[in-house]
Design a protein around this motif. Structure first.
Motif, PDB file in Angstrom:
ATOM      1  N   PHE A 252       2.276   8.509 -10.381  1.00 37.93           N
ATOM      2  CA  PHE A 252       1.106   7.775 -10.850  1.00 37.93           C
ATOM      3  C   PHE A 252       0.740   8.196 -12.274  1.00 37.93           C
ATOM      4  O   PHE A 252       0.493   7.355 -13.143  1.00 37.93           O
ATOM      5  CB  PHE A 252      -0.057   8.038  -9.893  1.00 37.93           C
ATOM      6  CG  PHE A 252      -1.351   7.343 -10.249  1.00 37.93           C
ATOM      7  CD1 PHE A 252      -1.604   6.051  -9.817  1.00 37.93           C
ATOM      8  CD2 PHE A 252      -2.324   7.995 -10.998  1.00 37.93           C
ATOM      9  CE1 PHE A 252      -2.792   5.414 -10.125  1.00 37.93           C
ATOM     10  CE2 PHE A 252      -3.518   7.372 -11.308  1.00 37.93           C
ATOM     11  CZ  PHE A 252      -3.747   6.076 -10.878  1.00 37.93           C
TER      12      PHE A 252
ATOM     13  N   THR B 205      -4.627   0.060  -9.253  1.00 39.71           N
ATOM     14  CA  THR B 205      -5.805   0.918  -9.350  1.00 39.71           C
ATOM     15  C   THR B 205      -5.554   1.958 -10.432  1.00 39.71           C
ATOM     16  O   THR B 205      -4.401   2.306 -10.710  1.00 39.71           O
ATOM     17  CB  THR B 205      -6.103   1.622  -8.008  1.00 39.71           C
ATOM     18  OG1 THR B 205      -7.281   2.426  -8.150  1.00 39.71           O
ATOM     19  CG2 THR B 205      -4.945   2.508  -7.591  1.00 39.71           C
TER      20      THR B 205
ATOM     21  N   ILE C 211      -6.816   7.604  -7.930  1.00 36.21           N
ATOM     22  CA  ILE C 211      -6.367   8.090  -6.628  1.00 36.21           C
ATOM     23  C   ILE C 211      -7.451   9.018  -6.095  1.00 36.21           C
ATOM     24  O   ILE C 211      -7.808   9.998  -6.755  1.00 36.21           O
ATOM     25  CB  ILE C 211      -5.028   8.831  -6.720  1.00 36.21           C
ATOM     26  CG1 ILE C 211      -3.904   7.858  -7.085  1.00 36.21           C
ATOM     27  CG2 ILE C 211      -4.697   9.514  -5.402  1.00 36.21           C
ATOM     28  CD1 ILE C 211      -2.540   8.512  -7.200  1.00 36.21           C
TER      29      ILE C 211
ATOM     30  N   GLN D  50      -5.605   4.972   0.138  1.00 40.97           N
ATOM     31  CA  GLN D  50      -5.141   3.620  -0.155  1.00 40.97           C
ATOM     32  C   GLN D  50      -4.704   3.564  -1.619  1.00 40.97           C
ATOM     33  O   GLN D  50      -5.505   3.803  -2.521  1.00 40.97           O
ATOM     34  CB  GLN D  50      -6.242   2.596   0.123  1.00 40.97           C
ATOM     35  CG  GLN D  50      -6.552   2.422   1.600  1.00 40.97           C
ATOM     36  CD  GLN D  50      -7.516   1.275   1.857  1.00 40.97           C
ATOM     37  OE1 GLN D  50      -8.354   0.951   1.012  1.00 40.97           O
ATOM     38  NE2 GLN D  50      -7.409   0.657   3.008  1.00 40.97           N
ATOM     39  N   ILE D  51      -3.432   3.247  -1.837  1.00 40.00           N
ATOM     40  CA  ILE D  51      -2.869   3.170  -3.178  1.00 40.00           C
ATOM     41  C   ILE D  51      -2.262   1.775  -3.345  1.00 40.00           C
ATOM     42  O   ILE D  51      -1.075   1.561  -3.037  1.00 40.00           O
ATOM     43  CB  ILE D  51      -1.787   4.245  -3.417  1.00 40.00           C
ATOM     44  CG1 ILE D  51      -2.239   5.612  -2.914  1.00 40.00           C
ATOM     45  CG2 ILE D  51      -1.408   4.273  -4.893  1.00 40.00           C
ATOM     46  CD1 ILE D  51      -3.402   6.196  -3.665  1.00 40.00           C
TER      47      ILE D  51
ATOM     48  N   ASP E 138       0.865  -1.179   0.000  1.00 42.93           N
ATOM     49  CA  ASP E 138       0.000   0.000   0.000  1.00 42.93           C
ATOM     50  C   ASP E 138       0.899   1.225   0.000  1.00 42.93           C
ATOM     51  O   ASP E 138       1.538   1.551   1.004  1.00 42.93           O
ATOM     52  CB  ASP E 138      -0.917   0.005   1.221  1.00 42.93           C
ATOM     53  CG  ASP E 138      -1.929   1.144   1.190  1.00 42.93           C
ATOM     54  OD1 ASP E 138      -1.762   2.077   0.364  1.00 42.93           O
ATOM     55  OD2 ASP E 138      -2.879   1.123   1.983  1.00 42.93           O
TER      56      ASP E 138
ATOM     57  N   LEU F 232       3.613  11.516  -5.347  1.00 39.69           N
ATOM     58  CA  LEU F 232       2.897  10.284  -5.659  1.00 39.69           C
ATOM     59  C   LEU F 232       2.011  10.475  -6.885  1.00 39.69           C
ATOM     60  O   LEU F 232       2.000   9.639  -7.800  1.00 39.69           O
ATOM     61  CB  LEU F 232       2.058   9.843  -4.467  1.00 39.69           C
ATOM     62  CG  LEU F 232       1.072   8.694  -4.728  1.00 39.69           C
ATOM     63  CD1 LEU F 232       1.818   7.425  -5.092  1.00 39.69           C
ATOM     64  CD2 LEU F 232       0.180   8.457  -3.525  1.00 39.69           C
TER      65      LEU F 232
ATOM     66  N   PHE G 127       0.792  -0.175 -10.275  1.00 45.01           N
ATOM     67  CA  PHE G 127      -0.340   0.244  -9.461  1.00 45.01           C
ATOM     68  C   PHE G 127      -1.504  -0.718  -9.711  1.00 45.01           C
ATOM     69  O   PHE G 127      -1.736  -1.147 -10.835  1.00 45.01           O
ATOM     70  CB  PHE G 127      -0.759   1.677  -9.797  1.00 45.01           C
ATOM     71  CG  PHE G 127       0.211   2.714  -9.325  1.00 45.01           C
ATOM     72  CD1 PHE G 127       0.356   2.996  -7.975  1.00 45.01           C
ATOM     73  CD2 PHE G 127       0.999   3.419 -10.232  1.00 45.01           C
ATOM     74  CE1 PHE G 127       1.256   3.961  -7.530  1.00 45.01           C
ATOM     75  CE2 PHE G 127       1.901   4.388  -9.799  1.00 45.01           C
ATOM     76  CZ  PHE G 127       2.031   4.650  -8.452  1.00 45.01           C
TER      77      PHE G 127
ATOM     78  N   GLY H  16       0.106   4.291  -0.142  1.00 47.82           N
ATOM     79  CA  GLY H  16      -0.426   5.463   0.542  1.00 47.82           C
ATOM     80  C   GLY H  16       0.069   5.617   1.960  1.00 47.82           C
ATOM     81  O   GLY H  16       0.059   6.733   2.505  1.00 47.82           O
TER      82      GLY H  16
END
Length: 210
Positions: free
Chosen positions: A66, A185, A188, A202-203, A48, A62, A183, A50
């Motif tokens: 990303f 996901t 963000i 949560q990343i 994670d 971040l 990643f 984040g």
């Protein structure tokens, strides 16, 4: 999927949480006994990203990282602070940390591995993203030297000797390494107010196979 040979900011991954994940299929029989099987030869690590954020500047870094990876599109390197050396965390890598193969007098290219042992069980993990300039190698108990005796493919985790190690000689290596990840996901979601109040986004980050 392309892997961008760039490391996620190490100061941000330092505060992350995560580690290896295994997949085990368990069937309970009518007599109460179990049959267990694992379709995965190798573990897959999850983190994670984040949890390592401490300031709005960290958050901005971040987001920039990303966006440069286009979300889940491109992979990158990740430093797992709990497991990033061929040796125990308190030591510096040495050329004889890990035995990765035995010479046969013909083979010159060898893949880096890290062995995890407990009791009679051993697991050899492929190391595909060694850190540039931090790979050492040896043959038969004697250190060999980068460029003079061997070259390293830092993108695939391969050592190629200029001369084949003699038959039966232990081929060893020591190194620091990153984990190839992406990643997990494409989104963000965070507000400045909640972030300043201590709520971390949560990343999710997941290891990819090379």
């Amino acid at each position: 999927m392309a892997i961008h040979e760039v490391r996620f900011p190490a100061n941000l991954s330092f505060g992350s949480i995560g580690g290896p994940e295994r997949r085990t299929e368990i069937v309970t029989l009518s007599n109460g006994f179990e049959e267990r099987n694992s379709p995965w030869v190798h573990a897959r690590r999850r983190y994670d990203a984040g949890m390592g954020l401490r300031s709005l500047d960290d958050l901005a870094a971040l987001v920039a990282f990303f966006e440069a990876r286009a979300g889940q599109m491109h992979g990158f390197r990740w430093k797992d602070w709990s497991d990033y050396k061929s040796c125990p965390p308190s030591r510096e890598p040495a050329f004889d940390d890990q035995e990765i193969a035995q010479g046969d007098g013909q083979t010159v290219t060898f893949a880096l591995t890290k062995t995890y042992a407990s009791g009679p069980s051993r697991y050899a993990r492929p190391i595909t993203k060694p850190v540039r300039g931090l790979v050492r190698a040896g043959v038969g108990g004697d250190e060999r030297f980068f460029e003079a005796d061997y070259d390293v493919d830092h993108d695939r985790g391969l050592i190629t000797f200029h001369e084949p190690p003699e038959a039966g000689a232990a081929v060893t290596a020591g190194y620091e390494f990153d984990v190839p990840v992406r990643f997990d996901t494409d989104r963000i979601s965070v507000s400045v107010a909640s972030f300043q109040a201590g709520e971390m986004p949560q990343i999710p980050v997941v290891e990819v196979r090379i």
